[in-house]
Design an enzyme around this catalytic site. Structure first.
Site, PDB file in Angstrom:
ATOM      1  N   THR A 212      79.880  63.326  44.500  1.00  0.00           N
ATOM      2  CA  THR A 212      79.601  62.844  43.146  1.00  0.00           C
ATOM      3  C   THR A 212      78.331  63.466  42.595  1.00  0.00           C
ATOM      4  O   THR A 212      77.427  63.846  43.342  1.00  0.00           O
ATOM      5  CB  THR A 212      79.439  61.311  43.129  1.00  0.00           C
ATOM      6  N   ASN A 214      75.087  62.565  40.848  1.00  0.00           N
ATOM      7  CA  ASN A 214      74.228  61.411  40.652  1.00  0.00           C
ATOM      8  C   ASN A 214      73.349  61.694  39.434  1.00  0.00           C
ATOM      9  O   ASN A 214      72.457  62.540  39.482  1.00  0.00           O
ATOM     10  CB  ASN A 214      73.367  61.203  41.907  1.00  0.00           C
ATOM     11  N   GLU A 260      77.147  57.557  39.153  1.00  0.00           N
ATOM     12  CA  GLU A 260      77.664  58.717  39.879  1.00  0.00           C
ATOM     13  C   GLU A 260      79.072  59.033  39.400  1.00  0.00           C
ATOM     14  O   GLU A 260      79.886  58.128  39.218  1.00  0.00           O
ATOM     15  CB  GLU A 260      77.677  58.451  41.383  1.00  0.00           C
TER      16      GLU A 260
END
Length: 321
Positions: A212, A214, A260
């Site tokens: 992901t 962030n 995220e």
């Protein structure tokens, strides 16, 4: 579109103009009515249109610590205003000294001396000046003295969002805070967006096969309620369908709240250090702690499938008109 920060940035030879004033956070559909009317009237009169807004939000200066969550940072607000055809946006630094400016002095110093207003377009509840003492009636009264007209536009739009309440920035903030991003999208006329720089996190998503981005969100950002959402991650000029997680990672007992986004069907992305935006289309589920990593992985896979389908359906509907 010209962008000015402070009265001193206004060109010395600036002529008559059509002006509208407000915080315009989010530039929602009600705001769009007022700004759009100002643009139309400016074109009819053959003069430029100007939007006047403030930074920081006036409440932060008048009541420190009360800064509302922002639906759009100033640069994003300027982009949205520009899309409406406005010729110039004036951002006035809202200081303690500026907050003490009387309504009459505000009219003279801003509307008359600097912007040479020919017409001022506002909503019916517009207030301005020290202690918000000025209103539309006072604005009209001074217009007779300083040779400008005032046009009042009903900015109220209603729909299903918020149970039929009139659309407003306050209502939009509430819906975002509740995770009702579909309702917020109805009011805004587009998905709610948060943005910031992509930073390194705990990298648990990468370890689990769902890397992901962030996003270190900007100060005072209106962040949706904790949960999992479908939407888009935009970085490097590319918008990618995404499954988005907001909140603390309860599975691993984390304490830091994060935003995220997992770019669906994308491999090998390196977005660290890039400015990114996350647009929220739909709420999928709340945050929960699973009995096993396997159960977590299955739920994450299901989230990605649902997010992919919802984004594809939305994009198809947009294309179909």
């Amino acid at each position: 579109m010209q962008r000015w920060r402070g009265l001193e940035d206004i060109p010395q030879d600036w002529g008559r103009s059509v002006v509208t004033i407000g915080s315009y956070d989010g530039v929602h559909r009600g705001h769009q009515l007022i700004i759009g009317r100002a643009v139309d009237r400016a074109r009819e009169l053959g003069v430029p249109s100007v939007v006047v807004t403030f930074d920081p939000h006036p409440s932060e200066v008048v009541r420190p610590g009360s800064h509302p969550p922002l639906l759009a940072p100033h640069h994003r607000r300027a982009e949205l205003i520009a899309e409406l055809g406005v010729d110039a946006v004036l951002i006035l630094p809202f200081t303690a000294e500026f907050s003490k400016l009387s309504a009459a002095d505000f009219v003279v110093k801003v509307l008359v001396d600097k912007l040479h207003a020919k017409l001022v377009v506002e909503g019916p509840n517009f207030r301005f000046g020290h202690r918000a003492a000025g209103n539309v009636a006072f604005l009209e009264e001074l217009g007779a003295t300083y040779d400008y007209a005032v046009e009042v536009i009903d900015l109220y739009v209603t729909g299903e969002a918020g149970g039929g309440l009139p659309f407003s920035s306050t209502l939009t903030r509430r819906l975002v805070a509740e995770g009702d991003v579909a309702g917020a999208m109805e009011i805004l006329g587009r998905p709610h967006r948060v943005e910031g720089v992509v930073v390194r996190g705990a990298q648990r998503g990468r370890e689990l096969g769902f890397p992901t981005a962030n996003v270190d969100t900007l100060p005072h950002t209106a962040i949706p309620a904790d949960g999992v959402y479908a939407g888009w991650l935009t970085a490097g000029g590319e918008a990618m369908p995404a499954a988005i997680s907001v909140g603390t990672n309860v599975q691993f007992d984390a304490t830091e709240r994060t935003v995220e986004a997992y770019a669906i069907d994308r491999v090998g992305l390196d977005l660290y250090g890039l400015h990114a935006s996350v647009d929220f289309l739909a709420y999928l589920r709340g945050m929960e702690k699973f009995d096993s990593i396997e159960a977590l992985l299955q739920c994450m896979a299901d989230d990605v499938t649902r997010a992919r389908e919802l984004v594809a359906a939305h994009e198809a509907a947009v294309v179909a008109g």
